[in-house]
Every structure is written in structure tokens, then in C-alpha cells.
Design a protein around this motif. Structure first.
Motif, PDB file in Angstrom:
ATOM      1  N   ALA A 152       0.834  -1.217   0.000  1.00  0.00           N
ATOM      2  CA  ALA A 152       0.000   0.000   0.000  1.00  0.00           C
ATOM      3  C   ALA A 152       0.864   1.261   0.000  1.00  0.00           C
ATOM      4  O   ALA A 152       0.499   2.263  -0.605  1.00  0.00           O
ATOM      5  CB  ALA A 152      -0.943  -0.010   1.199  1.00  0.00           C
ATOM      6  N   TRP A 153       2.023   1.204   0.650  1.00  0.00           N
ATOM      7  CA  TRP A 153       2.926   2.351   0.648  1.00  0.00           C
ATOM      8  C   TRP A 153       3.556   2.538  -0.729  1.00  0.00           C
ATOM      9  O   TRP A 153       3.839   3.642  -1.146  1.00  0.00           O
ATOM     10  CB  TRP A 153       3.998   2.191   1.723  1.00  0.00           C
ATOM     11  N   PHE A 154       3.777   1.429  -1.414  1.00  0.00           N
ATOM     12  CA  PHE A 154       4.266   1.509  -2.786  1.00  0.00           C
ATOM     13  C   PHE A 154       3.234   2.216  -3.661  1.00  0.00           C
ATOM     14  O   PHE A 154       3.578   3.096  -4.451  1.00  0.00           O
ATOM     15  CB  PHE A 154       4.543   0.097  -3.321  1.00  0.00           C
ATOM     16  N   VAL A 155       1.978   1.854  -3.507  1.00  0.00           N
ATOM     17  CA  VAL A 155       0.906   2.490  -4.283  1.00  0.00           C
ATOM     18  C   VAL A 155       0.833   3.974  -3.928  1.00  0.00           C
ATOM     19  O   VAL A 155       0.702   4.829  -4.818  1.00  0.00           O
ATOM     20  CB  VAL A 155      -0.451   1.798  -4.022  1.00  0.00           C
ATOM     21  N   ASP A 156       0.960   4.289  -2.655  1.00  0.00           N
ATOM     22  CA  ASP A 156       0.932   5.684  -2.217  1.00  0.00           C
ATOM     23  C   ASP A 156       2.032   6.480  -2.910  1.00  0.00           C
ATOM     24  O   ASP A 156       1.777   7.572  -3.434  1.00  0.00           O
ATOM     25  CB  ASP A 156       1.097   5.731  -0.702  1.00  0.00           C
ATOM     26  N   ARG A 179      -4.439  -3.638  -8.726  1.00  0.00           N
ATOM     27  CA  ARG A 179      -3.840  -4.978  -8.639  1.00  0.00           C
ATOM     28  C   ARG A 179      -2.408  -4.959  -9.156  1.00  0.00           C
ATOM     29  O   ARG A 179      -1.500  -5.522  -8.536  1.00  0.00           O
ATOM     30  CB  ARG A 179      -4.667  -5.995  -9.418  1.00  0.00           C
ATOM     31  N   MET A 180      -2.180  -4.272 -10.282  1.00  0.00           N
ATOM     32  CA  MET A 180      -0.846  -4.217 -10.876  1.00  0.00           C
ATOM     33  C   MET A 180       0.138  -3.543  -9.922  1.00  0.00           C
ATOM     34  O   MET A 180       1.249  -4.037  -9.702  1.00  0.00           O
ATOM     35  CB  MET A 180      -0.903  -3.473 -12.214  1.00  0.00           C
ATOM     36  N   ALA A 234       3.404  -5.146  -8.059  1.00  0.00           N
ATOM     37  CA  ALA A 234       4.715  -4.504  -8.226  1.00  0.00           C
ATOM     38  C   ALA A 234       5.301  -4.150  -6.860  1.00  0.00           C
ATOM     39  O   ALA A 234       6.500  -4.334  -6.625  1.00  0.00           O
ATOM     40  CB  ALA A 234       4.586  -3.264  -9.099  1.00  0.00           C
ATOM     41  N   GLY A 235       4.493  -3.643  -5.969  1.00  0.00           N
ATOM     42  CA  GLY A 235       4.974  -3.281  -4.640  1.00  0.00           C
ATOM     43  C   GLY A 235       5.367  -4.476  -3.798  1.00  0.00           C
ATOM     44  O   GLY A 235       6.198  -4.370  -2.904  1.00  0.00           O
ATOM     45  N   THR A 236       4.791  -5.613  -4.080  1.00  0.00           N
ATOM     46  CA  THR A 236       5.101  -6.824  -3.314  1.00  0.00           C
ATOM     47  C   THR A 236       6.347  -7.530  -3.822  1.00  0.00           C
ATOM     48  O   THR A 236       7.147  -8.025  -3.038  1.00  0.00           O
ATOM     49  CB  THR A 236       3.907  -7.797  -3.364  1.00  0.00           C
TER      50      THR A 236
END
Length: 194
Positions: free
Chosen positions: A80-84, A142-143, A147-149
Motif C-alpha cells: 500500500a505504501w508503494f501504491v501511495d 492490482r498491478m 509490483a509493490g510486493t
């Protein structure tokens, strides 16, 4: 062998285009993962998502890659921090899409179950997400979760190698010199020009 249906053809074409687009974004994704990992490790507040949006995004990511059976998921990887971070950087163009998509998830949960999306039971969250899985928001969310994971930890990627643990891979640093490096060093040690 049967002919593909129109739906199968459109689905395959969309997957191909999405994969190509993702390939073009890999350098930006690697950079984002470096910043996101540090923020996730410190459990920092979100910088681009509101607290409510961040909570919805964490719940969404946790359902895309749930943890269990001793294995980490997207939550443990700090996706979620990656998405942020992505929404404040090169993926800022889809910020409005996330505003609407995350609000829609909360609205659907409130209407169907009387709770926010983050408070809904996992099976309730899955049903809501199933209803929107053909939307552009779902594809992007989702993408970016994936990617963040699974981003390379050498660039910041997944927190505590959670993505690698999920895949059963052991992280091992490796060095690959550029082609010709040893030849140049040998020539210099022999007194020749490089």
C-alpha cells in the motif's frame, strides 16, 4: 481446437497490452519501491492517500495477496505504501481513478454490509472486489499491488523480502561485472592501454 470466443480474444488482448505497458514502466516502479519500502518499514503515514484511502488500499492489497500458512502477503510487503508513492510520482495521472475506486469500494461495503471496506470480512471484501474486477481501477490497483510486493529489494522493493519469501526464493546478492571489465583490468595490469 476450438475458436476463441470474442470475450477470450478481448481478454487476451487486454492482458497483452497491460503486460507491455507494465514492461515500459519498470524503471519507474523500481525507483518507487525504494521509497515505499522505507515508509512501510517505519509505518509512516501515507503522503498521497488520505488515511481513509490508505486503509482501503491496505485492505484491497491484503485481499489480492493475502498472508497465511506462515507466508507473508502484500500487507507484510508494504504494497500500500508503494501504491501511495506511485500516485505521487509517475503514476500521478491515475490519481483520480484511485480516488473514485477507493471511495467506490467503501461505498459498496457500506451499502451491502454497513461497514467500511477495511472493516468488512475477507469474504465480503472478495465479493465486492469480484464485482469490480473488470474496471480500470481494479487493473491498476492490482498491478501496483503486485509490483509493490515483488519489486527487487536491491532497489528498495518488498519489505523484508516478503515477496521473495512468498515465492519461496532466497535473496542472495550477486555482482555481474559489465562485459569486458576483466579484459580491461588484465590489460592495465600488464601495462597496456585499456
Amino acid at each position: 481446437m476450438s475458436e476463441p470466443t470474442r470475450r477470450e480474444f478481448v481478454s487476451s488482448t487486454a492482458a497483452l497490452l497491460g503486460g507491455g505497458w507494465l514492461w515500459l514502466q519498470l524503471p519507474a516502479i523500481a525507483t518507487l519501491s525504494a521509497c515505499a519500502r522505507d515508509a512501510a518499514m517505519r509505518n509512516d503515514p501515507f503522503t498521497n492517500l488520505t488515511a481513509v484511502e490508505g486503509r482501503v488500499m491496505r485492505a484491497f492489497a491484503s485481499r489480492i495477496l493475502p498472508s497465511g500458512d506462515g507466508l507473508p502477503g502484500a500487507e507484510e510487503a508494504g504494497a500500500a505504501w508503494f501504491v501511495d508513492a506511485a500516485l505521487g510520482g509517475p503514476f500521478g495521472g491515475v490519481r483520480g481513478l484511485f480516488d473514485e475506486g477507493l471511495a467506490d469500494l467503501d461505498a459498496r461495503a457500506t451499502e451491502a454490509h454497513g461497514v467500511a471496506f477495511g472493516d468488512a470480512a475477507p469474504e465480503q471484501q472478495d465479493a465486492i472486489m469480484h464485482d469490480i474486477e473488470d474496471t480500470q481501477f481494479f487493473f491498476m490497483a492490482r498491478m501496483l499491488t503486485l509490483a509493490g510486493t515483488f519489486s527487487d529489494p536491491s532497489h528498495g522493493g518488498n519489505r523484508d523480502h516478503a515477496g521473495f519469501t512468498l515465492l519461496g526464493m532466497e535473496h542472495a546478492a550477486a555482482y555481474q561485472p559489465p562485459f569486458g571489465w576483466y579484459d580491461e583490468q588484465h590489460a592495465r595490469s600488464e601495462g597496456g592501454a585499456a
